[in-house]
Design a protein around this motif. Structure first.
Motif, PDB file in Angstrom:
ATOM      1  N   UNK A   1       0.817  -0.935   0.146  1.00 31.97           N
ATOM      2  CA  UNK A   1       0.169  -0.167  -0.112  1.00 31.97           C
ATOM      3  C   UNK A   1       0.823   1.655  -0.021  1.00 31.97           C
ATOM      4  N   UNK A   2       2.415   1.416   0.096  1.00 38.63           N
ATOM      5  CA  UNK A   2       2.966   2.780   0.061  1.00 38.63           C
ATOM      6  C   UNK A   2       3.493   2.656  -1.347  1.00 38.63           C
ATOM      7  N   UNK A   3       2.493   2.268  -2.500  1.00 42.85           N
ATOM      8  CA  UNK A   3       3.755   2.790  -3.872  1.00 42.85           C
ATOM      9  C   UNK A   3       4.012   4.092  -3.664  1.00 42.85           C
ATOM     10  N   UNK A   4       2.968   4.946  -3.276  1.00 41.13           N
ATOM     11  CA  UNK A   4       3.264   6.013  -4.136  1.00 41.13           C
ATOM     12  C   UNK A   4       4.499   6.754  -3.236  1.00 41.13           C
ATOM     13  N   UNK A   5       4.955   6.362  -1.724  1.00 42.91           N
ATOM     14  CA  UNK A   5       5.583   7.047  -0.809  1.00 42.91           C
ATOM     15  C   UNK A   5       7.161   6.402  -1.523  1.00 42.91           C
TER      16      UNK A   5
ATOM     17  N   UNK B   1       3.646  -2.454  -7.534  1.00 37.87           N
ATOM     18  CA  UNK B   1       2.654  -3.197  -8.291  1.00 37.87           C
ATOM     19  C   UNK B   1       1.540  -3.858  -7.030  1.00 37.87           C
ATOM     20  N   UNK B   2       0.398  -2.767  -7.442  1.00 41.58           N
ATOM     21  CA  UNK B   2      -1.087  -3.107  -6.410  1.00 41.58           C
ATOM     22  C   UNK B   2      -1.743  -4.324  -6.731  1.00 41.58           C
ATOM     23  N   UNK B   3      -0.876  -5.256  -7.387  1.00 38.84           N
ATOM     24  CA  UNK B   3      -2.431  -6.407  -7.437  1.00 38.84           C
ATOM     25  C   UNK B   3      -1.124  -7.627  -6.252  1.00 38.84           C
ATOM     26  N   UNK B   4      -0.905  -7.231  -5.942  1.00 37.59           N
ATOM     27  CA  UNK B   4      -0.480  -8.449  -5.450  1.00 37.59           C
ATOM     28  C   UNK B   4       0.658  -9.485  -5.321  1.00 37.59           C
ATOM     29  N   UNK B   5       0.721  -9.986  -4.373  1.00 38.00           N
ATOM     30  CA  UNK B   5       2.979 -10.626  -5.019  1.00 38.00           C
ATOM     31  C   UNK B   5       2.960 -11.505  -6.410  1.00 38.00           C
ATOM     32  N   UNK B   6       1.427 -12.230  -6.330  1.00 36.72           N
ATOM     33  CA  UNK B   6       1.387 -13.637  -7.582  1.00 36.72           C
ATOM     34  C   UNK B   6       1.523 -12.199  -8.986  1.00 36.72           C
ATOM     35  N   UNK B   7       0.909 -11.470  -9.200  1.00 40.62           N
ATOM     36  CA  UNK B   7       0.844 -10.288 -10.118  1.00 40.62           C
ATOM     37  C   UNK B   7       1.850 -10.263  -9.896  1.00 40.62           C
ATOM     38  N   UNK B   8       2.666  -9.843  -9.339  1.00 34.93           N
ATOM     39  CA  UNK B   8       4.134  -8.051  -9.119  1.00 34.93           C
ATOM     40  C   UNK B   8       4.894  -8.226 -10.650  1.00 34.93           C
ATOM     41  N   UNK B   9       4.281 -10.302 -11.501  1.00 35.00           N
ATOM     42  CA  UNK B   9       6.257  -9.719 -12.710  1.00 35.00           C
ATOM     43  C   UNK B   9       6.910 -11.185 -11.341  1.00 35.00           C
ATOM     44  N   UNK B  10       7.719 -11.594 -12.563  1.00 36.86           N
ATOM     45  CA  UNK B  10       8.692 -12.317 -12.321  1.00 36.86           C
ATOM     46  C   UNK B  10       9.804 -12.151 -11.334  1.00 36.86           C
TER      47      UNK B  10
END
Length: 484
Positions: free
Chosen positions: A274-278, A289-298
Motif C-alpha cells: 500500500x505504500x507504492x506512492x511513497x 504493483x498493487x495487484x499482490x505478489x502473484x501478479x507483480x511479475x517475475x
C-alpha cells in the motif's frame, strides 16, 4: 576468515599435537606469546607492576610462565594463588626463580591496586558457570582498581563454547587466545568481556578439522561473495527482488526495505503493497504493483514482513512462492510455522532477540543470554536459515547443524528504528542475485554493519543514512580485497 572451535575439539587437537612434541612445548609457546602481548600492552616492562591471578591447572601455568618471562625483563610480578595445593608446579618454580613472589587472595588488595597490569589465569576453557566467591571478589577488586587486564585464553567466568556468562566474570582489555578462537570470544555477551582478541599460533592448525563450529567472515571472504555484473548482464539477469512491505501505519518500512534492496546487487526491485506512492516518490526506479505478489511479475527472491501490520494474506502468498524468501519483522509473527517448514525453496528469517524469543516461547533475556543456542534452535525448528540480529549477528544455516557465522562489523548506533528494514532489503537483494541464504545473510550483515559505521562516524545515525552508505561499504570491501 576467523574460525572458532569448541573446547572438546581444541582439547583433542592439543592431545594429538602434544603426543609429537617435547613435553611442555605447547605451554611454553603459549606463555611466550602471552608475555609478548603483555609487553606490547605495557609499552615498557622494566619497573612495571604485574599481578597474576592464578587458578589451578594449565591456564594458571600459562600465566605463571608468562609472569616469569616478564619478571626476567624487570617487572615486579606478584602471583595471587587461588588454589595453592593445585598450582602448576613448573610454572610456580619458574616464577619464583625469576624473582616473582606469591600472595594469598586475602592479601592481594594492595598488589592489585598498585598494578599496572593484571593477568587473568583463574579459569581455563573448561570452566562452567560463574566464578566462585573468592575469585568473584578478586574480579570485583580488579574492576574497581582499574588496571589493564589481559585474559589467558578467555576471560574467567565466561563459557568458551556458548558465549554465555553466568554470574561474575572478568572483563579484559585484551584476551590472548591460543591455537584457535573459541566461540565465546566471538559471541555476546562473552565477547564484551574479552576486549580485543589476539591469537597466538601454537601449532594446532593441522590438527583441527576442516569445519569449525563458528566462523567470522572478513573483507576478502565477503568480496568473493558479492555479485559482479558482466558484459552480458542486464537488469533481469542480475536478479529481481520483490519487496512486500509497509502498511498505512508503517509506510516508512517499505521505503527503507526498498532502499536496502536497491543497493544490494540485484538488477531491479519490484514493490508490492500500500505504500507504492511513497516508495516511488523516493525511488522512482522501483517497479511498483498493487495487484499482490502473484501478479507483480517475475522475481528471483522475495522480502516480506517489514511494517506489514496484520497483512497475513500477503505473507502467506509470498511463502507459497517457489523462490528464496526473506521473512522479517511482522512477517515473522504472521507466518505460519508449518508453511515455513514445508517450503522447498530457501527461507531466511531475520529476527531480533525479542522476535526470536516470541518464536521460541522464551523470554528475551534467555535469548540474549544464549544467542548461539537460540539461533541454532530456531534454524532447526523452522528448517530455515536464521539471522539473529544483535551486537554480534549470528547466521545459522537451515536445520541448525553445521557452522554458524558471526558478524561484528556493526556499531551500537545501528540500534535505530528502520535499520533492520534496510538489512532485509539488502540481504533479499543478494538472494535475488544468486547467493544462497547463508551467504546472503552473512554478506548482508557484514555490509550493513560496515555501512552503519561509515554513516555514524561515532554520532547518531538514521536508517536512511545507513542505506545511503551501503555503496561505500561495498566499495571498501571490494577495493581493499583488490589492494590486498
Amino acid at each position: 576468515m576467523r574460525t572458532a572451535y569448541c573446547v572438546e575439539t581444541v582439547r583433542r587437537a592439543e592431545r594429538e599435537l602434544m603426543a609429537r612434541v617435547p613435553e611442555g612445548a605447547l605451554m611454553q609457546r603459549a606463555a611466550a606469546g602471552l608475555a609478548a602481548a603483555c609487553a606490547d600492552l605495557l609499552g615498557r616492562v622494566y619497573g612495571r607492576r604485574v599481578v597474576l591471578l592464578v587458578g589451578s591447572g594449565d591456564n594458571g601455568g600459562d600465566a605463571l610462565y608468562a609472569g616469569a618471562r616478564l619478571s626476567r625483563r624487570g617487572a615486579g610480578v606478584t602471583a595471587v594463588l587461588l588454589a595453592p595445593d593445585h598450582t602448576h608446579a613448573g610454572g610456580l618454580t619458574a616464577l619464583l626463580r625469576a624473582g616473582g613472589r606469591t600472595v594469598a587472595p586475602a592479601g592481594a588488595e594492595g598488589a592489585v591496586r598498585r598494578a599496572d597490569l593484571v593477568l587473568d589465569g583463574i579459569v581455563g576453557i573448561g570452566g562452567r558457570g560463574g566464578l566462585r566467591p573468592e575469585a568473584a571478589a578478586l574480579a570485583a577488586l580488579v574492576a574497581e582498581a582499574g588496571p589493564a587486564v589481559v585474559a589467558v585464553d578467555l576471560p574467567s567466568g565466561v563459557d568458551a563454547d556458548t558465549g554465555e556468562v553466568h554470574g561474575s566474570a572478568i572483563r579484559a582489555d585484551l584476551t590472548v587466545t591460543f591455537g584457535t578462537h573459541k566461540p565465546g570470544l566471538l559471541v555476546d555477551p562473552a565477547r564484551e568481556h574479552a576486549g580485543s582478541v589476539r591469537l597466538v599460533d601454537i601449532g594446532l592448525g593441522a590438527e583441527l578439522p576442516a569445519e569449525p563450529e563458528l566462523e567470522a567472515l572478513q573483507h576478502a571472504d565477503v568480496a568473493a561473495l558479492l555479485p559482479t555484473p558482466g558484459g552480458e548482464s542486464d537488469k533481469y539477469r542480475r536478479g529481481v527482488v520483490g519487496v512486500a512491505a509497509g502498511s498505512a501505519r508503517y509506510p516508512g518500512a517499505a521505503v527503507l526495505a526498498v532502499a536496502g534492496a536497491l543497493r544490494g546487487g540485484a538488477g531491479a526491485v519490484r514493490y508490492v503493497g500500500p505504500a507504492g506512492d511513497t516508495v516511488l516518490a523516493r525511488f522512482p526506479e522501483t517497479l511498483v504493483s498493487d495487484r499482490g505478489p502473484k501478479q507483480a511479475g517475475r522475481v528471483q527472491a522475495w522480502v516480506v514482513g517489514p511494517g506489514a501490520g496484520e497483512d497475513a494474506g500477503t505473507v502467506a502468498e509470498v511463502l507459497a512462492a517457489d523462490v528464496p524468501v526473506l521473512v522479517d519483522a511482522d512477517g515473522l509473527r504472521l507466518a505460519d510455522a508449518g508453511a515455513v517448514r514445508g517450503r522447498t525453496a530457501p527461507t531466511l528469517m531475520t529476527p531480533h532477540a525479542g522476535e526470536a524469543a516470541a518464536l521460541l516461547g522464551v523470554t528475551r533475556e534467555e535469548v540474549e543470554r544464549a544467542r548461539l543456542a537460540a539461533a541454532r534452535e530456531l534454524a532447526a525448528r523452522y528448517r530455515a536459515t536464521v539471522l539473529l540480529k544483535g551486537s554480534t549477528t549470528l547466521v545459522a544455516d537451515a536445520g541448525g547443524a553445521g557452522v554458524v557465522r558471526v558478524n561484528a562489523t556493526g556499531t551500537a548506533w545501528l540500534a535505530t528504528a528502520g535499520s533492520g528494514d534496510v538489512l532485509s532489503g539488502l540481504a533479499g537483494s543478494l538472494l535475488a542475485a544468486g547467493l544462497n541464504a547463508l551467504d546472503a545473510g552473512s554478506a548482508g550483515a557484514y555490509l550493513h554493519g560496515l555501512a552503519g559505521r561509515f554513516a555514524a562516524h561515532g554520532a547518531p545515525v538514521g536508517a536512511h543514512d545507513v542505506a545511503a552508505a551501503i555503496p561505500e561499504a561495498w566499495r571498501d570491501v571490494r577495493d581493499r580485497d583488490l589492494r590486498d
